[in-house]
Enzyme design. Structure first.
Site, PDB file in Angstrom:
ATOM      1  N   ASP A 141       0.815  -1.026  -0.127  1.00  0.00           N
ATOM      2  CA  ASP A 141       0.031  -0.106  -0.049  1.00  0.00           C
ATOM      3  C   ASP A 141       0.746   1.300  -0.164  1.00  0.00           C
ATOM      4  O   ASP A 141       2.122   1.278   0.331  1.00  0.00           O
ATOM      5  CB  ASP A 141      -0.903   0.139   1.107  1.00  0.00           C
ATOM      6  CG  ASP A 141      -0.173  -0.221   2.611  1.00  0.00           C
ATOM      7  OD1 ASP A 141       0.930  -0.688   2.531  1.00  0.00           O
ATOM      8  OD2 ASP A 141      -0.670   0.614   3.498  1.00  0.00           O
ATOM      9  N   GLU A 161      -0.475  -2.158   5.092  1.00  0.00           N
ATOM     10  CA  GLU A 161       0.600  -2.036   6.248  1.00  0.00           C
ATOM     11  C   GLU A 161       0.413  -0.562   7.081  1.00  0.00           C
ATOM     12  O   GLU A 161       0.698  -0.919   8.372  1.00  0.00           O
ATOM     13  CB  GLU A 161       1.827  -2.249   5.959  1.00  0.00           C
ATOM     14  CG  GLU A 161       2.941  -2.308   6.989  1.00  0.00           C
ATOM     15  CD  GLU A 161       3.582  -1.098   7.469  1.00  0.00           C
ATOM     16  OE1 GLU A 161       3.966  -1.093   8.690  1.00  0.00           O
ATOM     17  OE2 GLU A 161       3.628  -0.022   6.707  1.00  0.00           O
TER      18      GLU A 161
END
Length: 422
Positions: free
Chosen positions: A96, A162
């Site tokens: 991400d 994350e």
């Protein structure tokens, strides 16, 4: 004579296999750089990594790797079975990006915008997750060509969110674990890396034990008594109480915490109170973070905060309560596994290029995998040698030198094969 000949042939075979593996690692470098730049130019926020996940899944499928999608919303898991039975090793990369508007001169810079917390924001891979993803895609390609060298199974874990899921949603490593990513087949050990913009390329750093901190969030609500700003004696000032609480929290660190053992941090990042310059308000809210690398120390800090906050408020005529929640556990490198695998890192980078780093008070949700199975998480250099100014992670000017990615492929490949052959 026959024994000598057999041994010579064995050495020759091992040497040729190692040469083939090395050639394939070098050959994949240009692809890894290309993937990284494409992912960097098309970043996606946590739990919204749809195109990134599609790119990863298509690549793994093209290699003949068994693929599962939609894990923890947008995660991708690949399973590569070696020619021989054995242990199961997990390899993780986060995928991400962040709500940061990129501000540099890279030809592949991001111009993507999206919505975050109701606001339109720029989106950027300002923490290097694009490099992590590309590196693991490269490792998958290399290992898929050398199934004869794999004694066991490799599970490639491409993890979303994350940086944390959006409010009201689950996500990240915690949700992947909850959904069973470390089972079926059961993972015996897991490896992960994080590139660093302030560590020179072609170097690796690691730390046995607590490597990155646990991240906790605390919210303090202070209750006072509202009054006119010209008559403070007629009320109870929650802003004054807040300032005393902040000061008190810092004494927990500076006067009560044995910082020679491990680092610890308490920071207040947000204070909300009042609506007008001449009104002493009724309440105040403080929000902050706690970072610890030792669970006993964390317990002590939490207990002292729970004791101190209401006591300070009471001393000034008010009331206060505090709520502490844990968002990330301690990234703890298993001592035995780390000791066994350091030679693999040295083999990949050269002994002189591998060193122990000091504790980092940043947090990593790789820790949730390590709570379940032994794990090793290491730092990969991403800074161009001779750079006079390197920009920190999570900033608009953040940059990573592509030439550092090859070592990431080498290290993760070496760790995998050495672990499975132990």
């Amino acid at each position: 004579m026959k024994k000598i000949l057999a041994f010579t042939l064995l050495i020759l075979s091992v040497t040729l296999h190692a040469q083939d593996l090395g050639k394939d690692i070098v050959a994949v470098e240009s692809k890894v750089v290309e993937w990284r730049r494409d992912i960097h130019q098309h970043p996606e926020l946590s739990n919204r990594e749809f195109k990134t996940a599609e790119k990863i899944a298509n690549h793994l499928k093209s290699l003949g790797i068994e693929v599962q999608t939609g894990v923890a919303h947008t995660g991708v898991v690949g399973l590569l079975k070696g020619d021989k039975p054995g242990k199961v090793v997990g390899l993780r990369a986060d995928i991400d990006a962040l709500p940061v508007t990129e501000r540099n001169d890279l030809p592949f810079k991001s111009n993507v915008t999206s919505e975050f917390l109701g606001k339109e924001v720029g989106v950027m891979h300002a923490c290097g997750h694009d490099t992590h993803t590309a590196i693991l895609m490269g490792v998958a390609e290399v290992l898929s060509k050398h199934k004869d060298k794999i004694k066991g199974t490799v599970k490639f874990i491409f993890q979303p969110a994350e940086e944390g899921p959006p409010p009201g949603e689950e996500g990240g490593a915690k949700l992947m674990v909850k959904e069973g990513v470390l089972t079926n087949p059961d993972v015996d050990a897991i490896f992960g890396l994080h590139i660093n913009s302030q560590t020179p390329i072609n170097t690796i750093k690691y730390k046995p034990g607590g490597a990155l901190a646990s991240a906790q969030r605390f919210v303090i609500n202070v209750k006072g008594k509202q009054t006119h700003g010209s008559q403070p004696w007629a009320g109870v000032d929650p802003i004054l109480i807040s300032s005393k609480i902040i000061d008190g929290l810092q004494t927990i660190i500076s006067r009560e915490t044995e910082l020679t053992n491990e680092a610890a941090v308490i920071s207040v990042g947000k204070i909300t109170s009042g609506v007008r310059f001449n009104i002493i308000p009724e309440s105040a809210e403080l929000i902050g973070t706690i970072r610890t690398l030792d669970y006993d120390m964390q317990k002590k800090l939490n207990n002292r905060m729970l004791e101190m906050v209401p006591a300070i408020a009471k001393a000034y005529g008010g009331d206060a309560d505090i709520e502490i929640t844990t968002s990330t556990a301690i990234t703890f490198n298993d001592l035995d596994l780390t000791a066994k695998m350091v030679p693999s890192l040295e083999k990949a980078a050269g002994k002189e290029n591998v060193s122990i780093h000091k504790a980092v008070t940043g947090a990593e949700d790789f820790s949730y995998f390590q709570e379940k199975v032994p794990g090793l998480f290491f730092i990969l250099g991403g800074m161009t040698p001779g750079t006079t100014e390197s920009f920190p992670h999570h900033t608009p000017d953040f940059k990573i030198d592509d030439s550092g990615l090859l070592l990431g492929v080498k290290a993760m490949t070496q760790l995998t094969l050495d672990y499975l052959n132990m």
